[in-house]
Scaffold this motif. Structure first.
Motif, PDB file in Angstrom:
ATOM      1  N   ILE A 120       0.843  -1.207   0.000  1.00 30.69           N
ATOM      2  CA  ILE A 120       0.000   0.000   0.000  1.00 30.69           C
ATOM      3  C   ILE A 120       0.876   1.254   0.000  1.00 30.69           C
ATOM      4  CG2 ILE A 120      -1.668   1.342   1.355  1.00 30.69           C
ATOM      5  CD1 ILE A 120      -3.029  -0.984   0.128  1.00 30.69           C
ATOM      6  N   ARG A 121       1.910   1.259   0.815  1.00 30.82           N
ATOM      7  CA  ARG A 121       2.810   2.415   0.909  1.00 30.82           C
ATOM      8  C   ARG A 121       3.506   2.697  -0.418  1.00 30.82           C
ATOM      9  NH1 ARG A 121       8.139   2.834   1.727  1.00 30.82           N
ATOM     10  NH2 ARG A 121       8.415   0.619   2.154  1.00 30.82           N
ATOM     11  N   LEU A 122       3.809   1.650  -1.168  1.00 39.86           N
ATOM     12  CA  LEU A 122       4.575   1.803  -2.407  1.00 39.86           C
ATOM     13  C   LEU A 122       3.707   1.888  -3.657  1.00 39.86           C
ATOM     14  CD1 LEU A 122       7.439  -0.727  -1.638  1.00 39.86           C
ATOM     15  CD2 LEU A 122       7.539   1.773  -1.561  1.00 39.86           C
ATOM     16  N   THR A 123       2.384   1.910  -3.483  1.00 42.69           N
ATOM     17  CA  THR A 123       1.489   1.912  -4.633  1.00 42.69           C
ATOM     18  C   THR A 123       0.519   3.094  -4.541  1.00 42.69           C
ATOM     19  OG1 THR A 123       1.619  -0.489  -4.629  1.00 42.69           O
ATOM     20  CG2 THR A 123      -0.110   0.496  -5.982  1.00 42.69           C
ATOM     21  N   PRO A 124       0.856   4.213  -5.177  1.00 42.15           N
ATOM     22  CA  PRO A 124      -0.071   5.344  -5.152  1.00 42.15           C
ATOM     23  C   PRO A 124      -1.343   5.009  -5.932  1.00 42.15           C
ATOM     24  CG  PRO A 124       1.800   5.813  -6.579  1.00 42.15           C
ATOM     25  CD  PRO A 124       2.059   4.486  -5.934  1.00 42.15           C
ATOM     26  N   ARG A 125      -2.473   5.453  -5.424  1.00 41.40           N
ATOM     27  CA  ARG A 125      -3.750   5.118  -6.054  1.00 41.40           C
ATOM     28  C   ARG A 125      -3.862   5.672  -7.471  1.00 41.40           C
ATOM     29  NH1 ARG A 125      -7.834   2.420  -2.964  1.00 41.40           N
ATOM     30  NH2 ARG A 125      -9.191   3.126  -4.609  1.00 41.40           N
ATOM     31  N   ASN A 126      -3.204   6.783  -7.748  1.00 40.71           N
ATOM     32  CA  ASN A 126      -3.287   7.347  -9.095  1.00 40.71           C
ATOM     33  C   ASN A 126      -2.290   6.713 -10.062  1.00 40.71           C
ATOM     34  OD1 ASN A 126      -0.825   8.481  -8.437  1.00 40.71           O
ATOM     35  ND2 ASN A 126      -1.531  10.593  -8.477  1.00 40.71           N
ATOM     36  N   GLY A 127      -1.433   5.817  -9.562  1.00 36.49           N
ATOM     37  CA  GLY A 127      -0.490   5.121 -10.426  1.00 36.49           C
ATOM     38  C   GLY A 127       0.696   5.946 -10.872  1.00 36.49           C
ATOM     39  N   ARG A 128       0.841   7.152 -10.316  1.00 36.06           N
ATOM     40  CA  ARG A 128       1.964   8.007 -10.698  1.00 36.06           C
ATOM     41  C   ARG A 128       3.054   7.915  -9.642  1.00 36.06           C
ATOM     42  NH1 ARG A 128      -2.226  12.454 -12.168  1.00 36.06           N
ATOM     43  NH2 ARG A 128      -2.725  11.819 -14.291  1.00 36.06           N
ATOM     44  N   TYR A 129       4.259   7.644 -10.101  1.00 33.81           N
ATOM     45  CA  TYR A 129       5.382   7.443  -9.200  1.00 33.81           C
ATOM     46  C   TYR A 129       6.416   8.533  -9.391  1.00 33.81           C
ATOM     47  CZ  TYR A 129       3.545   2.731  -8.693  1.00 33.81           C
ATOM     48  OH  TYR A 129       2.738   1.665  -8.427  1.00 33.81           O
ATOM     49  N   SER A 130       6.974   9.005  -8.285  1.00 29.98           N
ATOM     50  CA  SER A 130       8.153   9.862  -8.370  1.00 29.98           C
ATOM     51  C   SER A 130       9.320   8.941  -8.731  1.00 29.98           C
ATOM     52  CB  SER A 130       8.413  10.537  -7.019  1.00 29.98           C
ATOM     53  OG  SER A 130       8.748   9.559  -6.048  1.00 29.98           O
ATOM     54  N   LEU A 131      10.436   9.522  -9.090  1.00 31.20           N
ATOM     55  CA  LEU A 131      11.601   8.699  -9.426  1.00 31.20           C
ATOM     56  C   LEU A 131      12.012   7.855  -8.227  1.00 31.20           C
ATOM     57  CD1 LEU A 131      13.782   7.798 -11.343  1.00 31.20           C
ATOM     58  CD2 LEU A 131      15.132   9.788 -10.675  1.00 31.20           C
ATOM     59  N   ALA A 132      12.052   8.474  -7.048  1.00 28.02           N
ATOM     60  CA  ALA A 132      12.435   7.738  -5.838  1.00 28.02           C
ATOM     61  C   ALA A 132      11.407   6.647  -5.536  1.00 28.02           C
ATOM     62  CB  ALA A 132      12.555   8.695  -4.657  1.00 28.02           C
ATOM     63  N   GLY A 133      10.124   6.957  -5.701  1.00 28.66           N
ATOM     64  CA  GLY A 133       9.066   5.974  -5.458  1.00 28.66           C
ATOM     65  C   GLY A 133       9.149   4.805  -6.430  1.00 28.66           C
ATOM     66  N   ALA A 134       9.440   5.112  -7.689  1.00 26.58           N
ATOM     67  CA  ALA A 134       9.552   4.057  -8.700  1.00 26.58           C
ATOM     68  C   ALA A 134      10.738   3.140  -8.401  1.00 26.58           C
ATOM     69  CB  ALA A 134       9.692   4.665 -10.094  1.00 26.58           C
ATOM     70  N   LEU A 135      11.838   3.712  -7.962  1.00 26.07           N
ATOM     71  CA  LEU A 135      13.013   2.908  -7.622  1.00 26.07           C
ATOM     72  C   LEU A 135      12.739   2.045  -6.393  1.00 26.07           C
ATOM     73  CD1 LEU A 135      15.845   5.541  -8.212  1.00 26.07           C
ATOM     74  CD2 LEU A 135      15.299   3.540  -9.630  1.00 26.07           C
ATOM     75  N   GLU A 136      12.057   2.606  -5.401  1.00 26.60           N
ATOM     76  CA  GLU A 136      11.734   1.840  -4.195  1.00 26.60           C
ATOM     77  C   GLU A 136      10.768   0.702  -4.521  1.00 26.60           C
ATOM     78  OE1 GLU A 136      10.521   2.620   0.470  1.00 26.60           O
ATOM     79  OE2 GLU A 136      10.203   4.227  -0.983  1.00 26.60           O
ATOM     80  N   ARG A 137       9.798   0.982  -5.391  1.00 20.88           N
ATOM     81  CA  ARG A 137       8.851  -0.063  -5.791  1.00 20.88           C
ATOM     82  C   ARG A 137       9.565  -1.161  -6.589  1.00 20.88           C
ATOM     83  NH1 ARG A 137       3.394  -1.426  -6.344  1.00 20.88           N
ATOM     84  NH2 ARG A 137       2.913  -2.411  -8.330  1.00 20.88           N
ATOM     85  N   ALA A 138      10.482  -0.782  -7.456  1.00 19.20           N
ATOM     86  CA  ALA A 138      11.235  -1.772  -8.233  1.00 19.20           C
ATOM     87  C   ALA A 138      12.046  -2.677  -7.295  1.00 19.20           C
ATOM     88  CB  ALA A 138      12.144  -1.077  -9.237  1.00 19.20           C
ATOM     89  N   ALA A 139      12.636  -2.106  -6.256  1.00 19.81           N
ATOM     90  CA  ALA A 139      13.391  -2.909  -5.282  1.00 19.81           C
ATOM     91  C   ALA A 139      12.444  -3.838  -4.518  1.00 19.81           C
ATOM     92  CB  ALA A 139      14.141  -1.989  -4.326  1.00 19.81           C
ATOM     93  N   PHE A 140      11.259  -3.342  -4.193  1.00 20.14           N
ATOM     94  CA  PHE A 140      10.246  -4.149  -3.509  1.00 20.14           C
ATOM     95  C   PHE A 140       9.850  -5.349  -4.377  1.00 20.14           C
ATOM     96  CE2 PHE A 140       5.611  -4.852  -3.543  1.00 20.14           C
ATOM     97  CZ  PHE A 140       5.438  -5.429  -2.290  1.00 20.14           C
ATOM     98  N   ILE A 141       9.606  -5.114  -5.656  1.00 23.95           N
ATOM     99  CA  ILE A 141       9.196  -6.184  -6.571  1.00 23.95           C
ATOM    100  C   ILE A 141      10.327  -7.212  -6.707  1.00 23.95           C
ATOM    101  CG2 ILE A 141       8.649  -6.698  -8.989  1.00 23.95           C
ATOM    102  CD1 ILE A 141       7.025  -4.025  -8.965  1.00 23.95           C
TER     103      ILE A 141
END
Length: 149
Positions: A120-141
């Motif tokens: 939930i923390r790494l998935t914004p409801r609007n689907g838009r990621y900041s660069l830092a958020g996208a990198l953190e989500r990629a590491a999570f995946i």
């Protein structure tokens, strides 16, 4: 409500401890806990699925959980038994996993723990990621898929 239809959103039912344990056993034995894409360009989403040849079992899952969907799989040979899949996605899947998590025993327990802690923390409801958020989500995946049987 001037011309707007009211959506009838399903909610995941509160499971008894016995049902939660039984469903956890089905997930551990014949199910999946994964992050999948519906389309190539889409972001990954939580999917919990259970496949079985017993349609009454799939119907039980639909009734007990109260959300998700059941589909039949195509058979390509008359020797093959028809099989069915129950699947639940996104936040409904997280609601289900929250209830069955204490009963999971395989690597799916570790995947569930990671999903419940960070998805939930790494998935914004609007689907838009900041660069830092996208990198953190990629590491999570990457960490999620590193948890294997």
């Amino acid at each position: 409500m001037f011309g707007k239809s009211v959506a009838n959103y399903r909610k995941v039912n509160a499971l008894s401890d016995i049902d939660a344990a039984y469903i956890a056993g089905l997930i551990d034995g014949e199910g999946t806990v994964s992050l999948l894409r519906k389309h190539k360009q889409d972001n990954r989403q939580v999917v919990v699925s259970i496949s079985n040849t017993d349609r009454p079992l799939i119907n039980y899952l639909l009734e007990a959980i109260g959300a998700g969907k059941a589909t039949g799989k195509r058979t390509y040979s008359e020797r093959h038994t028809p099989s069915f899949t129950y699947a639940i996605t996104n936040r409904h899947a997280l609601d289900l996993l929250r209830q069955v998590a204490p009963h999971l025993r395989t690597y799916k327990a570790r995947r569930t723990e990671l999903l419940l802690a960070d998805y939930i923390r790494l998935t914004p409801r609007n689907g838009r990621y900041s660069l830092a958020g996208a990198l953190e989500r990629a590491a999570f995946i990457e960490a999620f898929f590193a948890i294997e049987p």
